[in-house]
Design an enzyme around this catalytic site. Structure first.
Site, mmCIF file in Angstrom:
data_model
loop_
_atom_site.group_PDB
_atom_site.id
_atom_site.type_symbol
_atom_site.label_atom_id
_atom_site.label_comp_id
_atom_site.label_asym_id
_atom_site.label_seq_id
_atom_site.Cartn_x
_atom_site.Cartn_y
_atom_site.Cartn_z
ATOM 1 N N HIS A 139 0.813 -1.211 0.000
ATOM 2 C CA HIS A 139 0.000 0.000 0.000
ATOM 3 C C HIS A 139 0.854 1.274 0.000
ATOM 4 O O HIS A 139 1.905 1.352 0.622
ATOM 5 C CB HIS A 139 -0.932 0.014 1.220
ATOM 6 C CG HIS A 139 -0.208 -0.076 2.538
ATOM 7 N ND1 HIS A 139 0.288 1.023 3.189
ATOM 8 C CD2 HIS A 139 0.082 -1.136 3.317
ATOM 9 C CE1 HIS A 139 0.863 0.653 4.319
ATOM 10 N NE2 HIS A 139 0.748 -0.665 4.420
ATOM 11 N N ASP A 140 0.392 2.256 -0.761
ATOM 12 C CA ASP A 140 0.959 3.610 -0.792
ATOM 13 C C ASP A 140 2.355 3.684 -1.391
ATOM 14 O O ASP A 140 3.025 4.718 -1.281
ATOM 15 C CB ASP A 140 0.972 4.245 0.609
ATOM 16 C CG ASP A 140 -0.391 4.231 1.260
ATOM 17 O OD1 ASP A 140 -1.314 4.888 0.720
ATOM 18 O OD2 ASP A 140 -0.580 3.553 2.285
ATOM 19 N N GLY B 90 5.013 -0.997 2.803
ATOM 20 C CA GLY B 90 4.198 0.175 2.533
ATOM 21 C C GLY B 90 4.996 1.462 2.444
ATOM 22 O O GLY B 90 6.032 1.624 3.080
#
Length: 271
Positions: free
Chosen positions: A127-128, A145
Site C-alpha cells: 500500500h501507498d 508500505g
C-alpha cells in the site's frame, strides 16, 4: 453494465462484474475475475486465474500472468475499508503470483506504479508505494508500505525493502538484500543488513553516461561518504563544486530531501 471496448475477447469462464471498463482489444482468459471498479486499458491481457479488484486502473498493453492479484485491500491493521486506489501505467508485465495493493487513507489513499515495469513471479507492491518507470522487481521481491522507487531501479531476487524507504534512480539492489535505509541514485546495495557498496557503474554506462561524468560521480561518492563530517553535511559542502554535473546534483538533492529513513552508506550495517 460493463463498458467493453471494440475487439475485446472475454473467455466464457471469466467473470467481469458490472461497472468494469474494458478497453479495446483486451483479452481476458479463463477463471479471471475483474471487479466492478476496475479499468483495463487497450490491449491488456489477463492470461488465466488473474484477479483485478478494488478501484484499480491499468494502462495500455499490460500482460498479467496466472494467480496475480492486483488491487487487493492494503495489508495494514489501520485499514478500515476506505475506498483507496491503485494506478498502473502502460506496458507493465506482472508474472505469476504478483500482488499489488491499493493505498491507505492515512497514507494518501494512492498506490502508483509507472510504465514499462517488469514484476517477476511472487513480487509484492504494498500500500501507498510510489514506483517510477522502467523498474524491474525480480522474483520474490517485497516492497513494504510507503516505499518510493525511482526510474530504472533493479531489485534482485528475494530482496526486501523497509516501509517508507526511498530508492533513487538507477540504483541496483542485490539479491536477498535487506534494504532498511534510503539508497542514493546510482547506488549499489548488497547484504543483510544492506551495505552501500559503491555505484552502479554498469547501469550508468548502459544508460549512456559518459566515462568522465562517471569519474566525477565516483569522486563525489568518496567525498560524501569518506569525509570527516556526516554524509548529509559532506553532501551540502560539495554542491558548488558539482553544479555542472547533473548526476551528482541528483544525488545531493536526494540526500538533502526530507525522509523518514536514514541513509544507506558503505559503513552502516557493518559490525
Amino acid at each position: 453494465m460493463s463498458k467493453i471496448g471494440q475487439g475485446a475477447v472475454i473467455h466464457p469462464m471469466a467473470v467481469v462484474e458490472d461497472g468494469a471498463v474494458i478497453g479495446a482489444n483486451v483479452k481476458i482468459g479463463p477463471f479471471c475475475h475483474v471487479g466492478p471498479k476496475v479499468t483495463l486499458g487497450d490491449g491488456c491481457e489477463l492470461l488465466s486465474n488473474v484477479v483485478v479488484t478494488g478501484r484499480t486502473t491499468i494502462g495500455r498493453n499490460a500482460r498479467i500472468h496466472a494467480c496475480a492479484v492486483i488491487g487487493g485491500d492494503p495489508q495494514s491493521i489501520h485499514h478500515a475499508g476506505e475506498e483507496t486506489t491503485l494506478s498502473i501505467g502502460d506496458n507493465c508485465t506482472m508474472r505469476e503470483g504478483v500482488t499489488m495493493n491499493t493505498g491507505t487513507a492515512e497514507g494518501g489513499g494512492k498506490t502508483v506504479v509507472g510504465s514499462n515495469n517488469l514484476f517477476l513471479a511472487n513480487s509484492h507492491v504494498a500500500h501507498d508505494c510510489q514506483l517510477g518507470d522502467n523498474i524491474i522487481l525480480s522474483n520474490n521481491v517485497m516492497l513494504a508500505g510507503h516505499v518510493k522507487v525511482e526510474d530504472r531501479v533493479i531489485l534482485g531476487g528475494g530482496s526486501a525493502v523497509h516501509q517508507f524507504t526511498r530508492i533513487g534512480r538507477q540504483a541496483f539492489i542485490g539479491g536477498l538484500s535487506a534494504v532498511s535505509y534510503d539508497v542514493i541514485p546510482f547506488g549499489m546495495l548488497n547484504g543483510n543488513p544492506g551495505v552501500l557498496g559503491g555505484l552502479n557503474v554498469v547501469g550508468m554506462t548502459r544508460a549512456g553516461i559518459e566515462r568522465s561524468v562517471i569519474h566525477q560521480v565516483r569522486r563525489a561518492f568518496k567525498q560524501i561518504f569518506e569525509g570527516e563530517a556526516s554524509a548529509r553535511v559532506n553532501a551540502a559542502a560539495i554542491r558548488d563544486e558539482y553544479l555542472d554535473c547533473p548526476p551528482v546534483i541528483e544525488i545531493l538533492d536526494f540526500i538533502a530531501a526530507e525522509s523518514d529513513r536514514a541513509l544507506s552508506s558503505p559503513f552502516r550495517g557493518k559490525s
